[in-house]
Design a protein around this motif. Sequence first.
Motif: not given
Length: 451
Positions: A366-368, A379-380, A374, A400-401
């Motif tokens: 999970h990027n966030r 998209s994450n 998140g 950050e994506q």
Amino acid sequence: MEAMVDATDTQMAMLADLVASLEAAEATLSSMQAARDGLLALAGRLAVDIAKQGDHPDRGDMTIRTVAAEIGAVQRVSDRTVERRMADASWLVDRLPTVWEAQGAGRINAGHSRVIVDAGAHIDDAVDREAYAAEALAVAENESPNRLRRIARRIAERFQERDVTDRHRDARKRRRVWVKDLDDGMAELGMYGPAALVHGMFDRLSQMAHAIKSENQAAAKDSTATRDDRTIDELRADLLADLVLTGTPSAHDTVDGLLSAIHARVEVTVPATSLRGSDEDTSSTDRGSPPAELDGSIPIDIDTARFFAGTASGWDRVFTHPTTGAMLSVDRYRPSEHLRRHLRSRDQRCRFPTCGLAARKCDLDHNRAAATGGETTHSNLAAFCRRHHMLKHHSPWHVEQRSGGVLEWTSPTGRTYIDRPPAQNTVTFVDADVWFDANAGGAASMSSAPF
């Protein structure tokens, strides 16, 4: 004398100038490589000093990894490579400074330094190490690295505190097997292990290969027999593949025979137009199709791809845009774990700049963080190898994506690096009408265990 008898005085003078210029260039190159080693060793010391300030329990491993990632990103080199270079440079600069100085002066090259370092790696006493270096340098200045290797080992043996039996016991703990990808759909399998076992393996393969060769030569006398013209090298390679892929590890298998039930797995991506075509098909569409790929990066021949296609237990269909080649969606004839397949197909490899580890060997991150809201969406999420997954969570590196799966990494020094999803291995058309007529369907990715 015949080889140069027709050379003119001008040509001989030009040759002399070239030799002198190459000699100077080699000395300059050696000096610059020594300067780079000095900087890399300094970077390693800086990382260790920073780690000591915080008394980190990992003894500076993550700090060194962070520094290596910073250097690797700006040089467009894998941080694993940089970390290895930092370790090698530190060993040369700190433990064998006279050898480093000789390389910096152009008296020896990096190949000589590497041989001297490798042969003297187990000499721990500083006085003995300096005496060893002095003797090895005297030889290195007049010999090639290849000739130096045997001599340096003999010199080093006189200064070793531990005998070869003790050193071999430690060396055995580093035994490993690795793969190196090559061109034209080929790869190299390497092994580091006890010399007696490795030579024994090679000898057994050689005996088998010669036995088959003899049988083939005898059969060739029969005009009706199928001719086998494989060389000894080809036979050795084929026998090794056969033994590893189909043999049973009898000395290691479990009581229930679990190891013998394990099959090799590969992941292949192949454009639909390539897969559907035949060797006799000469249509312009199929001639323009890109080759199939293994793990999203290694081109393989279409015959191998078709073989896997015929034995694959499952398929992922990757639909791409007809003119841009961008991935649109992924589905499967028997859907499961849709999001994982989507991300594996999109990312293809670890999404840290310079890393090329295949996505199927990576973690989904999970990027966030999910703990801070998140979402578990494409998209994450992104594929990171375990090394860079840990780097993201335990160092100042930040990601950050952005839209389209683009990742924006920020390094500890504030530099920004953009990593875009790799281009899909698919067919694109200038005219969308051609695409609908061809009914190509994009590309297909298959996981197969045919062996």
